[in-house]
Enzyme design. Structure first.
Site, PDB file in Angstrom:
ATOM      1  N   ASN A   9     -41.828  -7.278  14.830  1.00 55.61           N
ATOM      2  CA  ASN A   9     -40.843  -7.618  15.861  1.00 55.61           C
ATOM      3  C   ASN A   9     -39.501  -7.811  15.166  1.00 55.61           C
ATOM      4  O   ASN A   9     -39.289  -8.811  14.490  1.00 55.61           O
ATOM      5  CB  ASN A   9     -41.308  -8.903  16.569  1.00 55.61           C
ATOM      6  CG  ASN A   9     -40.267  -9.433  17.535  1.00 55.61           C
ATOM      7  OD1 ASN A   9     -39.305  -8.753  17.872  1.00 55.61           O
ATOM      8  ND2 ASN A   9     -40.468 -10.664  17.988  1.00 55.61           N
ATOM      9  N   TRP A  10     -38.620  -6.836  15.332  1.00 52.91           N
ATOM     10  CA  TRP A  10     -37.350  -6.882  14.598  1.00 52.91           C
ATOM     11  C   TRP A  10     -36.335  -7.842  15.210  1.00 52.91           C
ATOM     12  O   TRP A  10     -35.280  -8.086  14.619  1.00 52.91           O
ATOM     13  CB  TRP A  10     -36.717  -5.491  14.540  1.00 52.91           C
ATOM     14  CG  TRP A  10     -37.537  -4.466  13.828  1.00 52.91           C
ATOM     15  CD1 TRP A  10     -38.782  -4.623  13.263  1.00 52.91           C
ATOM     16  CD2 TRP A  10     -37.178  -3.103  13.617  1.00 52.91           C
ATOM     17  NE1 TRP A  10     -39.202  -3.441  12.719  1.00 52.91           N
ATOM     18  CE2 TRP A  10     -38.248  -2.486  12.915  1.00 52.91           C
ATOM     19  CE3 TRP A  10     -36.057  -2.316  13.953  1.00 52.91           C
ATOM     20  CZ2 TRP A  10     -38.221  -1.143  12.543  1.00 52.91           C
ATOM     21  CZ3 TRP A  10     -36.037  -0.981  13.585  1.00 52.91           C
ATOM     22  CH2 TRP A  10     -37.105  -0.401  12.889  1.00 52.91           C
ATOM     23  N   LYS A  11     -36.607  -8.292  16.423  1.00 53.02           N
ATOM     24  CA  LYS A  11     -35.667  -9.187  17.127  1.00 53.02           C
ATOM     25  C   LYS A  11     -34.270  -8.548  17.171  1.00 53.02           C
ATOM     26  O   LYS A  11     -34.179  -7.337  17.323  1.00 53.02           O
ATOM     27  CB  LYS A  11     -35.660 -10.568  16.465  1.00 53.02           C
ATOM     28  CG  LYS A  11     -37.093 -11.096  16.307  1.00 53.02           C
ATOM     29  CD  LYS A  11     -37.202 -12.533  15.937  1.00 53.02           C
ATOM     30  CE  LYS A  11     -38.674 -12.909  15.884  1.00 53.02           C
ATOM     31  NZ  LYS A  11     -38.899 -14.336  15.647  1.00 53.02           N
ATOM     32  N   HIS A  95     -42.266 -13.389  24.843  1.00 55.84           N
ATOM     33  CA  HIS A  95     -42.028 -13.994  23.531  1.00 55.84           C
ATOM     34  C   HIS A  95     -41.376 -15.367  23.726  1.00 55.84           C
ATOM     35  O   HIS A  95     -40.566 -15.552  24.634  1.00 55.84           O
ATOM     36  CB  HIS A  95     -41.132 -13.087  22.684  1.00 55.84           C
ATOM     37  CG  HIS A  95     -41.053 -13.541  21.261  1.00 55.84           C
ATOM     38  ND1 HIS A  95     -40.226 -14.571  20.870  1.00 55.84           N
ATOM     39  CD2 HIS A  95     -41.724 -13.143  20.155  1.00 55.84           C
ATOM     40  CE1 HIS A  95     -40.387 -14.769  19.568  1.00 55.84           C
ATOM     41  NE2 HIS A  95     -41.291 -13.927  19.113  1.00 55.84           N
ATOM     42  N   GLU A  97     -39.050 -16.817  22.290  1.00 57.88           N
ATOM     43  CA  GLU A  97     -37.582 -16.814  22.267  1.00 57.88           C
ATOM     44  C   GLU A  97     -37.017 -16.406  23.624  1.00 57.88           C
ATOM     45  O   GLU A  97     -35.960 -16.871  24.035  1.00 57.88           O
ATOM     46  CB  GLU A  97     -37.073 -15.913  21.130  1.00 57.88           C
ATOM     47  CG  GLU A  97     -37.230 -16.615  19.782  1.00 57.88           C
ATOM     48  CD  GLU A  97     -37.428 -15.698  18.596  1.00 57.88           C
ATOM     49  OE1 GLU A  97     -37.181 -14.484  18.711  1.00 57.88           O
ATOM     50  OE2 GLU A  97     -37.849 -16.203  17.536  1.00 57.88           O
ATOM     51  N   GLY A 234     -42.363 -11.253  12.394  1.00 58.82           N
ATOM     52  CA  GLY A 234     -40.923 -11.226  12.617  1.00 58.82           C
ATOM     53  C   GLY A 234     -40.183 -10.942  11.327  1.00 58.82           C
ATOM     54  O   GLY A 234     -40.113  -9.801  10.858  1.00 58.82           O
ATOM     55  N   GLY A 235     -39.661 -11.983  10.704  1.00 61.42           N
ATOM     56  CA  GLY A 235     -38.821 -11.855   9.512  1.00 61.42           C
ATOM     57  C   GLY A 235     -39.357 -10.910   8.442  1.00 61.42           C
ATOM     58  O   GLY A 235     -38.610 -10.079   7.902  1.00 61.42           O
TER      59      GLY A 235
HETATM   60  P1  PGA Z   1     -41.640 -14.821  12.234  1.00 55.53           P
HETATM   61  O1  PGA Z   1     -41.568 -14.356  13.787  1.00 55.53           O
HETATM   62  O2  PGA Z   1     -42.689 -13.946  11.576  1.00 55.53           O
HETATM   63  O3  PGA Z   1     -40.269 -14.589  11.703  1.00 55.53           O
HETATM   64  O4  PGA Z   1     -42.061 -16.240  12.230  1.00 55.53           O
HETATM   65  C1  PGA Z   1     -42.725 -14.036  14.506  1.00 55.53           C
HETATM   66  C2  PGA Z   1     -42.371 -13.675  15.917  1.00 55.53           C
HETATM   67  O5  PGA Z   1     -41.471 -14.289  16.488  1.00 55.53           O
HETATM   68  O6  PGA Z   1     -42.972 -12.762  16.523  1.00 55.53           O
END
Ligand code: PGA
Length: 252
Positions: A9-11, A95, A97, A234-235
């Site tokens: 997930n590149w956000k 998600h 967020e 994510g990160g």
């Molecule tokens: P993170 O994010 O690996 O940076 O904790 C995971 C996500 O939000 O899907």
């Protein structure tokens, strides 16, 4: 046997140019990967060019959100129809967020889920408790609420086309990963809820991913849990070396 899914997930990261260059690198690195399904979720602007760069590869493309209507007066939103048109096969829904930044509700998650299924997109539906809820001993209650709200009036056949991602909010982007045992402890009740509502066969086939600070050095431990069917990253999905190390967890 449930085939694991490793999704990045590149956000809100990467321009179109950066995205295309990045997936060309991943495409070469993952050419022989078949122990898991690999998915990348770039920002909306890069979906089409990324899908084109990955055409014919074993890497699938997901959007990070969708609207439930096919079209309409919804400024800033993107429909599942449009995502399919851009080359997506998957879509992340609910998600934390989005729940936090945009006030997304379980009812909206449910509508998005149905819209994605109608468009033949595979939803990756996120659930998970906040730190406050965990400390109050409410993890299971929260999962129940999100499950019953988000998955209402679906059929077993529809559930079989969904992936769930258990993402405890306190573990996202914090470097504070749930232990493999903690993750499995939340996956079990989720699978039981699916079993109670849709039957044990559907529950056994359902893939439940873990998400929240997944890194190259903790993926093997997480995947050693039978309950964990992959990861939403994510990160650590933003750099080819770390994402490749995660995808190649059996070699760790
Ligand atoms: P993170 O994010 O690996 O940076 O904790 C995971 C996500 O939000 O899907």
């Amino acid at each position: 046997m449930r085939k694991p899914v490793i999704a990045g997930n590149w956000k809100m990261f990467k321009t179109i140019g950066e995205s295309v260059e990045f997936v060309k690198d991943l495409r070469a690195r993952f050419a022989k990967v078949d122990h898991c399904e690999v998915v990348v979720a770039p920002p909306f602007t890069a979906l089409r060019p990324v899908a084109e760069a990955l055409r014919g590869s074993n890497i699938a493309v997901a959007a990070q959100d969708c609207h439930w209507d096919k079209e309409g007066a919804h400024t800033g939103d993107i429909s599942c129809d449009m995502l399919y048109d851009a080359g997506c096969t998957h879509v992340i829904i609910g998600h934390s967020e989005r729940r936090h930044d945009h006030g997304e509700t379980d009812e909206q998650v449910n509508k998005k889920l149905k819209a994605a299924l109608a468009e033949e997109l595979m939803p990756i539906v996120c659930v998970g408790e906040t730190l406050e809820e965990r400390e109050a001993g409410e993890t299971e209650k929260v999962l129940e609420r999100q499950f019953h709200g988000g998955f209402q009036s679906l059929t077993a056949q529809e559930i079989s086309r969904i992936v769930i991602a258990y993402e405890p909010v306190w573990a996202i982007g914090t470097g504070r990963t749930a232990t493999p045992e903690m993750a499995a402890e939340s996956h079990r009740p989720l699978r039981a809820m699916v079993g109670a509502q849709f039957g044990s066969q559907t529950a056994e086939q359902l893939r439940i991913l873990y998400g929240g600070s997944v890194k190259p050095d903790n993926i093997a431990g997480l995947m050693a849990q039978e309950e964990l069917d992959g990861a939403l990253v994510g990160g650590a999905s933003l750099k080819a070396d770390s994402f490749a190390a995660i995808v190649n967890y059996p070699l760790a």
